[in-house]
Design an enzyme around this catalytic site. Sequence first.
Site, PDB file in Angstrom:
ATOM      1  N   THR C  17      31.398   6.232  -8.628  1.00 47.01           N
ATOM      2  CA  THR C  17      32.689   6.361  -7.941  1.00 47.01           C
ATOM      3  C   THR C  17      33.584   5.158  -8.216  1.00 47.01           C
ATOM      4  O   THR C  17      33.115   4.032  -8.309  1.00 47.01           O
ATOM      5  CB  THR C  17      32.495   6.470  -6.411  1.00 47.01           C
ATOM      6  OG1 THR C  17      31.613   5.432  -5.983  1.00 47.01           O
ATOM      7  CG2 THR C  17      31.930   7.815  -6.036  1.00 47.01           C
ATOM      8  N   ASP C  53      36.611   7.906   0.700  1.00 49.36           N
ATOM      9  CA  ASP C  53      36.248   6.671   1.393  1.00 49.36           C
ATOM     10  C   ASP C  53      36.522   5.367   0.629  1.00 49.36           C
ATOM     11  O   ASP C  53      36.806   4.341   1.247  1.00 49.36           O
ATOM     12  CB  ASP C  53      34.770   6.700   1.812  1.00 49.36           C
ATOM     13  CG  ASP C  53      34.594   7.413   3.156  1.00 49.36           C
ATOM     14  OD1 ASP C  53      35.601   7.909   3.701  1.00 49.36           O
ATOM     15  OD2 ASP C  53      33.467   7.469   3.662  1.00 49.36           O
ATOM     16  N   ARG C  85      36.760  12.964  -6.310  1.00 44.36           N
ATOM     17  CA  ARG C  85      36.473  13.293  -4.909  1.00 44.36           C
ATOM     18  C   ARG C  85      37.780  13.282  -4.148  1.00 44.36           C
ATOM     19  O   ARG C  85      38.542  12.327  -4.218  1.00 44.36           O
ATOM     20  CB  ARG C  85      35.503  12.286  -4.301  1.00 44.36           C
ATOM     21  CG  ARG C  85      35.265  12.566  -2.822  1.00 44.36           C
ATOM     22  CD  ARG C  85      33.978  11.958  -2.278  1.00 44.36           C
ATOM     23  NE  ARG C  85      34.051  10.542  -2.009  1.00 44.36           N
ATOM     24  CZ  ARG C  85      33.230   9.911  -1.154  1.00 44.36           C
ATOM     25  NH1 ARG C  85      32.299  10.583  -0.488  1.00 44.36           N
ATOM     26  NH2 ARG C  85      33.333   8.619  -0.978  1.00 44.36           N
ATOM     27  N   GLU C 159      26.429  14.981   4.450  1.00 40.87           N
ATOM     28  CA  GLU C 159      26.429  13.788   5.295  1.00 40.87           C
ATOM     29  C   GLU C 159      26.549  14.141   6.773  1.00 40.87           C
ATOM     30  O   GLU C 159      27.129  13.394   7.558  1.00 40.87           O
ATOM     31  CB  GLU C 159      27.529  12.810   4.856  1.00 40.87           C
ATOM     32  CG  GLU C 159      28.889  13.418   4.605  1.00 40.87           C
ATOM     33  CD  GLU C 159      29.850  12.450   3.860  1.00 40.87           C
ATOM     34  OE1 GLU C 159      29.696  11.230   3.958  1.00 40.87           O
ATOM     35  OE2 GLU C 159      30.765  12.958   3.188  1.00 40.87           O
ATOM     36  N   VAL C 192      25.340   6.937   4.690  1.00 38.58           N
ATOM     37  CA  VAL C 192      26.036   6.133   5.694  1.00 38.58           C
ATOM     38  C   VAL C 192      26.634   7.046   6.767  1.00 38.58           C
ATOM     39  O   VAL C 192      26.387   6.877   7.964  1.00 38.58           O
ATOM     40  CB  VAL C 192      27.126   5.239   5.054  1.00 38.58           C
ATOM     41  CG1 VAL C 192      27.891   4.494   6.138  1.00 38.58           C
ATOM     42  CG2 VAL C 192      26.506   4.248   4.085  1.00 38.58           C
ATOM     43  N   ASP C 193      27.397   8.040   6.334  1.00 35.32           N
ATOM     44  CA  ASP C 193      27.985   8.944   7.321  1.00 35.32           C
ATOM     45  C   ASP C 193      26.940   9.805   8.017  1.00 35.32           C
ATOM     46  O   ASP C 193      27.068  10.124   9.202  1.00 35.32           O
ATOM     47  CB  ASP C 193      29.051   9.831   6.661  1.00 35.32           C
ATOM     48  CG  ASP C 193      30.395   9.123   6.602  1.00 35.32           C
ATOM     49  OD1 ASP C 193      30.986   8.914   7.666  1.00 35.32           O
ATOM     50  OD2 ASP C 193      30.835   8.772   5.501  1.00 35.32           O
ATOM     51  N   ARG C 237      23.171  -6.452  -5.696  1.00 33.54           N
ATOM     52  CA  ARG C 237      22.367  -7.566  -6.197  1.00 33.54           C
ATOM     53  C   ARG C 237      20.906  -7.180  -6.411  1.00 33.54           C
ATOM     54  O   ARG C 237      20.209  -7.744  -7.239  1.00 33.54           O
ATOM     55  CB  ARG C 237      22.421  -8.643  -5.113  1.00 33.54           C
ATOM     56  CG  ARG C 237      22.519 -10.068  -5.502  1.00 33.54           C
ATOM     57  CD  ARG C 237      22.622 -10.898  -4.217  1.00 33.54           C
ATOM     58  NE  ARG C 237      21.852 -10.309  -3.113  1.00 33.54           N
ATOM     59  CZ  ARG C 237      20.532 -10.351  -2.995  1.00 33.54           C
ATOM     60  NH1 ARG C 237      19.804 -10.963  -3.889  1.00 33.54           N
ATOM     61  NH2 ARG C 237      19.934  -9.764  -1.961  1.00 33.54           N
ATOM     62  N   ASP C 390      -3.403  22.301 -18.199  1.00 41.43           N
ATOM     63  CA  ASP C 390      -3.200  23.736 -18.439  1.00 41.43           C
ATOM     64  C   ASP C 390      -1.688  23.987 -18.506  1.00 41.43           C
ATOM     65  O   ASP C 390      -0.895  23.046 -18.527  1.00 41.43           O
ATOM     66  CB  ASP C 390      -3.903  24.605 -17.393  1.00 41.43           C
ATOM     67  CG  ASP C 390      -3.362  24.397 -15.996  1.00 41.43           C
ATOM     68  OD1 ASP C 390      -2.323  23.716 -15.844  1.00 41.43           O
ATOM     69  OD2 ASP C 390      -3.975  24.907 -15.053  1.00 41.43           O
TER      70      ASP C 390
END
Lengths: 434, 434, 434
Positions: C17, C53, C85, C159, C192-193, C237, C390
């Site tokens: 994003t 967002d 989005r 979400e 998050v949502d 990070r 198999d």
Amino acid sequence: MSTQRRHDREFVRTFFTTPTAVEGEDDSAKMLRGAVQLRGIEAPDVWVPDNEDATAPSMRDEGAENIIDVISEEGADFPGEIHPRIVWHRDSPETRHQCFKHMLQIADPENGAIEHIDGFVIPEVGDIDDWKKADEFFTIVENEYGLDEGSLAMSVIVESGEAELALGDLRDEMGKPSNNLERLFLLVDGEVDYTKDMRAITPTGGLPPWPELRHNTSRGASANGLIAVDGPYDDIRDVEGYHERMTENQAKGMLGIWSLTPGQVEEANKSPLPPKTGSWLLEVNGRDVELREEDGQYVYDGDGIELEELDDDQYRLTVGGDERELDGDALAEELLDLASYIPSMNDIVDSMEEFEAAKEAGRGAIAMEQSATLLVDDVEVSISNDRMWDEATYQAAQTPITLFQDVYENRPDQHEDLEEMYGEEIVERAMVVG
Amino acid sequence: MSTQRRHDREFVRTFFTTPTAVEGEDDSAKMLRGAVQLRGIEAPDVWVPDNEDATAPSMRDEGAENIIDVISEEGADFPGEIHPRIVWHRDSPETRHQCFKHMLQIADPENGAIEHIDGFVIPEVGDIDDWKKADEFFTIVENEYGLDEGSLAMSVIVESGEAELALGDLRDEMGKPSNNLERLFLLVDGEVDYTKDMRAITPTGGLPPWPELRHNTSRGASANGLIAVDGPYDDIRDVEGYHERMTENQAKGMLGIWSLTPGQVEEANKSPLPPKTGSWLLEVNGRDVELREEDGQYVYDGDGIELEELDDDQYRLTVGGDERELDGDALAEELLDLASYIPSMNDIVDSMEEFEAAKEAGRGAIAMEQSATLLVDDVEVSISNDRMWDEATYQAAQTPITLFQDVYENRPDQHEDLEEMYGEEIVERAMVVG
Amino acid sequence: MSTQRRHDREFVRTFFTTPTAVEGEDDSAKMLRGAVQLRGIEAPDVWVPDNEDATAPSMRDEGAENIIDVISEEGADFPGEIHPRIVWHRDSPETRHQCFKHMLQIADPENGAIEHIDGFVIPEVGDIDDWKKADEFFTIVENEYGLDEGSLAMSVIVESGEAELALGDLRDEMGKPSNNLERLFLLVDGEVDYTKDMRAITPTGGLPPWPELRHNTSRGASANGLIAVDGPYDDIRDVEGYHERMTENQAKGMLGIWSLTPGQVEEANKSPLPPKTGSWLLEVNGRDVELREEDGQYVYDGDGIELEELDDDQYRLTVGGDERELDGDALAEELLDLASYIPSMNDIVDSMEEFEAAKEAGRGAIAMEQSATLLVDDVEVSISNDRMWDEATYQAAQTPITLFQDVYENRPDQHEDLEEMYGEEIVERAMVVG
């Protein structure tokens, strides 16, 4: 139309059951008379005079009488809500008939109890059609006594595979003109009977953890504007285990739990509230160890992590037997990965206020810094982390504050406890943020 | 109407598959002829001549013949149930047609096998509508040969996301007049094909654990009066791993498992039965360690927990590097938290009898005591715990006994094994309790 | 009819994003202009200009303009798919109206962007009926501009509890004549949502792991021919944590993940691909430790396992403080239980080729051997394991290869990276196997 919450309480921390009639006592209602006196942090959000499993079958008619006696006399002053549990079984029309008779009796306005009763708890429900049968009895009783349709809340105990499946049907059924399922309030897991129904076996006879059941209950609550509550924690002695269970539940969105004693009520009332003081944790061999604060530094006292300063910004770090030499930056990075911070109520309020100010100033995201000086084997290491907060982070962080506000508004009897826990200033700020 | 069980067996511990035709042998039915001879603890509750994945596609017509030959000749004496697996695929009309032809052939009374066959296993099912297509073939075959509608049991292998979802639809569909899904018997997970269907990847190529699939299968079984069975455990050499998997499954209510060898059958037949002898465990660094019994005391031999007696009722306890000084009571409390007890068959029968007597005497709940003397670093510590038993605890504890009774009633060929395991007296008491 | 895949890509590894409009920059589209330049291993499979967002609400009209500007100019050369989005909310008709307006604007052929756009991402969906409302806007827009019905792909962010429940309804709704839900492409979790919606609380404020949500999303994808993608991993990070999360997801069949930076894109593009070199692991105190290869032997350097050669084929093995004396065979058996092998791309291709040859020769199952010499405390131990392959094992093992082939076919810009990773010969063999 969004998912609505239709009841006074948006959060319920505690679901406290009391036997309604105990044989062999001078007064079979003795336990009810004790429980109705509870106030403050020992009083539950929802009190459940339990005319089902906690009361012997032969005592349940007397239990219904006791409920009426005790609540009509003393229910007005009880600080939480009152939801008696009455009998029900998806597989027994006889038990369902008994449910109806007890509800008619307890809800009769002439008996003086119903004005202090917020709803009833229905155990052993099955398919959603079974839930509707119980709902229909509520409607008939409400109509019989001139109460508003839907004014009596219905809570259910989810203790069968069928009921767990019904959690997925609820959203399709609530709001249909031929039922009043909007009266639903709590979805409570009942793991003992669920274990029997699922025919599960554990070596020690202890209850399985049933994580999927708790997830599905919490999701069912979320999708229908209801409140999820976990079942009883039998080992009353084991306070630490009770807290671990609640922490697990809270990470699933299940913020309430059954309590079997006033001691458990107190623990469970406090558990979802943020701590007074923040604390740093260090992950040592897969477990989080709380660091001891001393003069503003956070000290690790164990020997799972060893640290030695060599010279020239070189350090030897031993974690779980794995030894490495690192410079200062790499060391700080390494410890940062192992460390985490549990924010205090104050920290959360600070962060929310900071984000609100930033938003007002037109910024959509800000970095929140967490930093500390750790002391490991007398070596000082300063660590610092930035976390981005955007609108979604802000809203997710808000849950404990919203819960706090719901508690504060609905439980004046706990104001003193809360002010003692946090101090007046924090309580005031927490009530206006968000 | 409650959730009914419609088959002879209420529990199935073992689902043992055998290839139906192996190329390159003098007798391609050799493996079938071996398996049909199994008796006692090595014989499965359900034997599955496998005319699907275990048999090469080119050999499956011969496999159907072999099923008829072997079962018509020797099926009468086989002590478990017989449920051949035949081909099916939700995405292939050709395979489904082949299923029908094989079923017609194997079920033909003139071939003499069907009277010893209890049902068929259908792999690779999809949506519930796909299950109905298979069910319809059963109905046509039953009608063709004058068998009662629904008399042939149908078991399915759940090995696709679609089939997992169908587990949630089952209760709405069983009992409808246009199907005979009440014939359903076993819900068997097939994790290899499920892993393919879900497109999952693990670094080593091993199977993911799929806990949610197993939960959903077990719940589907519970809600519909069926029996949940886990898929094959490939690593035949790894007996300990097979037991760990079964213990996990049992805590989910999935009491049966696939077996690939008579050795696995034996392990799986014994696994859900309570042990002959009780044992104490101590949790050391997150793992349960079984204590060694010696002269009625339970000895911890490891060095994960250290204990030293100081003087004047003071002790130094070191757990995972964390050292504390405690008095005798606090020490006992601490060790009690770490200890757990696995009750023997005898213990369970005792507790149930005790509770039944208490109930007869009008008491709804009693405390069951568990106590032991532990020996850690030569220091003796007596611990004791009370657990409340009420009706629900009693019923949940009853599952292994009910399973035992189901085994004893349906498997006379295992009486000797069971009496050898437990002694005659315990077997007799276990058969009358509950 | 089987479950179909209706889009060019059968696998999506990365969902990257980018904010569409950032205030305070000379050019508010700066980040879009940077992202659209990505090529090769740093370019995502799906690029998501994020007008929800990641972009401040006040900037979203400008964001829609920026999407048009950047994609019309440079979208033709972008090597991945492009799925902007746009805003949506199940609880807000105003937001849904804004969605429609932005879609109409961005999709207008006169603006020159839509020919490079593959679809749109719809966040915050609720019930399946809410998904249909979004789908209807796609249909109207397609009709308005003369695009084929269903030609614009729709991906959703899961979400909310409602959306998670909708995953179970999808298969009943896709294909109905009154919708075009066949346009669905990605099912993306938004933790998050979701955490906010479920009202979950964790002590540190970190996201709960939500294993059941990820399972249900992956299963919903599997049952409907769609692709499951996990939500963002905030701690940029922490590369190791990101990889652990992806490994967990892959074991659930969720092979794609959100990426927030080109660095994360690179990690996530590589993660589901088999490694260049195989490696042996040893389970030490519950954790898998990778062994160091030296001269064809695999060396354990830690001290969690100790091994000493006594005499006469006797060894003393100490694992987690538990000491045992074993002969050579028992020792090899013991270490084999603790060891596992991560096959390389080459190993997987070899095994598949070997199985294909065996199948051609009429054999349905073959044993694949894995063997190695381990070196623990200077003692050499040779271990060897056979695994039966198999048809089902073969197909389950094939997933990473099929993914590789999908990547190779659809991402010519990554050919160089892949050949550098594996060498040309392996790449060629991997493209023809299966």
